[in-house]
Enzyme design. Structure first.
Site, PDB file in Angstrom:
ATOM      1  N   GLU A  28       0.819  -1.203   0.000  1.00 28.91           N
ATOM      2  CA  GLU A  28       0.000   0.000   0.000  1.00 28.91           C
ATOM      3  C   GLU A  28       0.857   1.259   0.000  1.00 28.91           C
ATOM      4  O   GLU A  28       1.954   1.283   0.547  1.00 28.91           O
ATOM      5  CB  GLU A  28      -0.898   0.034   1.238  1.00 28.91           C
ATOM      6  CG  GLU A  28      -1.925  -1.060   1.288  1.00 28.91           C
ATOM      7  CD  GLU A  28      -2.777  -0.990   2.538  1.00 28.91           C
ATOM      8  OE1 GLU A  28      -2.665  -0.006   3.298  1.00 28.91           O
ATOM      9  OE2 GLU A  28      -3.567  -1.923   2.758  1.00 28.91           O
ATOM     10  N   CYS A  73      -2.589   2.457   7.644  1.00 27.22           N
ATOM     11  CA  CYS A  73      -1.646   1.442   7.190  1.00 27.22           C
ATOM     12  C   CYS A  73      -2.212   0.027   7.229  1.00 27.22           C
ATOM     13  O   CYS A  73      -2.673  -0.433   8.261  1.00 27.22           O
ATOM     14  CB  CYS A  73      -0.403   1.547   8.079  1.00 27.22           C
ATOM     15  SG  CYS A  73       0.807   0.278   7.828  1.00 27.22           S
TER      16      CYS A  73
END
EC number: 2.1.1.192
Length: 343
Positions: free
Chosen positions: A90, A330
Site C-alpha cells: 500500500e 496502514c
C-alpha cells in the site's frame, strides 16, 4: 537490472560499460523521474539502437494498481499495488497546505505486529528492495499527476528492519539527477530499534525521525508492541538523543491514544518526564478501531492529554486520521484484499 534500484553513480557506470556516453544516463533518468515514461521505446531522444540496448540490459519495474480509493473528505488517495511477484503493498497520497506527501511501504506485511495495526495482522512476507520502494513514488505521481514534495516512510513495515534498502532508496530519491527530494522533506517512522537508530546517526542524512512510542512505561508498551520486550523505552530514548545530537533535528513522537489504556493523566505526565530535555513534537493519534478491539478516548480526554503535555513544556498536536472514509490507515486495504481472496 531494474534502473529504479540503482544509484545515479551505479547507473552511469553501467551505461558507460555498454559504450554509451554519460549524458545518456541523464536523458534516461529524466524520462523516468521527471516525465514518468517507463517504456524505453517512448524515449524519443534516444536512437533505436540505444533503445534496443537498454531493453536488453535494463528494466523499469512499476507496480500495477490493484485498487485505488479517493477520499471525498480530503482527497487523500489510497493505492493497493501488485508487485512483479504477485505480492501487494500500500501507498497513500496525502495533501497538506497544498503540498503532496507520499506515505510509502518498506516491507510486505510487518514482523513487529503492533496490536493496533492492520499490517501486522496480515503477517510478514519479505522486505521490499530499493527499486520497489522508489517505484511507489513514481506510480503515485504518474497516476495522480501530482509532484510529491514530501516522503514519509510510514506505510507497511518497519523501515529499520529493512535498513540497507531503505537507506539506498532515500539516497536515490534525494539525488538531483532523480527526484531531487530535499532530505529535510523525508521522514522515517520507526517503533524504535536502538542499534539501527545509532547506525542511522552515522549516515549523516539529517532526515526527520519519528518514533512510534505509544506508551510511557515498558509495562504498557509491552502489551501493544511486542518488540518492546527486546528494546526498552529508555534504550530507544537514549538512541534518539544520540540521533538528535548528531543531526540537530527535532524528533517526532507518535502516540496512539487508546481508551482507558494509555490515555490517563498519569500517562501524560510520565510521557512529559520521559521526553524532558529532548527537542520533540508529539503527535497524539486517536486509535483506529477498524481492525482492533481498541476504542478512541473521548475528545475531552484527548484534549486533556494534550494540555498536560503542553503545560509541561512539550509541543503536542492532535492528528486526526486523514482519509477515514477510505480506510487510509496502514495495512487496511491490503488485509481486505487478502480476506476477499480467502472467501
Amino acid at each position: 537490472m531494474n534502473i529504479l534500484s540503482m544509484t545515479y553513480e551505479k547507473f552511469v557506470q553501467k551505461i558507460q560499460e555498454l559504450g554509451l556516453e554519460k549524458y545518456r544516463a541523464d536523458q534516461i533518468l529524466d524520462w523516468i523521474y521527471k516525465k514518468h515514461v517507463f517504456v524505453f521505446e517512448q524515449m524519443t531522444n534516444l536512437s533505436k539502437q540505444h533503445r534496443s540496448l537498454l531493453r536488453e540490459n535494463f528494466c523499469i519495474q512499476i507496480p500495477k494498481i490493484v485498487s485505488k480509493r479517493v477520499s471525498s473528505i480530503d482527497k487523500t488517495t489510497k493505492y493497493l499495488y501488485e508487485l512483479s511477484d504477485g505480492n501487494t503493498i500500500e501507498s497513500v497520497l496525502l495533501f497538506h497546505e497544498g503540498y503532496a506527501t507520499a506515505c510509502i511501504s518498506t516491507q510486505i506485511g510487518c514482523p513487529v505486529k503492533c496490536s493496533f495495526c492492520a499490517t501486522g495482522q496480515s503477517g510478514f512476507v519479505r522486505n521490499l528492495d530499493a527499486g520497489e520502494i522508489v517505484s511507489q513514488i513514481l506510480a503515485i505521481e504518474k497516476d495522480s499527476k501530482q509532484t510529491v514534495r514530501n516522503i514519509v516512510y510510514m506505510g507497511m513495515g518497519e523501515p529499520l528492519l529493512n535498513y540497507d534498502n531503505v537507506i539506498k532508496s532515500i539516497k536515490i530519491l534525494i539525488d538531483k539527477k532523480t527526484k531531487n527530494i530535499g532530505i529535510r522533506r523525508v521522514t522515517l517512522s520507526t517503533v524504535g530499534i536502538p542499534e539501527m537508530i545509532l547506525k542511522l546517526s552515522e549516515e549523516r542524512l539529517d532526515l526527520n525521525l519519528a518514533i512510534s512510542l505509544h506508551a510511557s512505561t515498558n509495562e504498557k508498551r509491552d502489551q501493544i508492541i511486542p518488540i518492546n520486550r527486546k528494546y526498552s523505552i529508555q534504550e530507544i530514548i537514549n538512541a534518539a538523543k544520540n540521533y538528535q545530537e548528531r543531526s540537530d533535528r527535532r524528533l517526532t513522537i507518535e502516540y496512539i491514544l487508546i481508551k482507558e489504556f494509555n490515555d490517563f493523566d498519569e500517562d501524560a505526565r510520565k510521557l512529559a518526564k520521559l521526553l524532558n530535555g529532548l527537542k520533540v513534537f508529539v503527535n497524539l493519534i486517536p486509535v483506529n478501531s477498524t481492525f482492533s478491539n481498541f476504542e478512541k478516548p473521548a475528545k475531552w480526554k484527548i484534549n486533556r492529554f494534550k494540555e498536560i503535555l503542553i503545560n509541561s513544556g512539550i509541543e503536542a498536536e492532535i492528528r486526526y486520521e486523514k482519509g477515514a472514509d477510505i480506510e487510509a490507515a496502514c495495512g487496511q486495504l491490503r488485509i481486505r484484499n487478502l480476506l476477499s481472496k480467502q472467501l
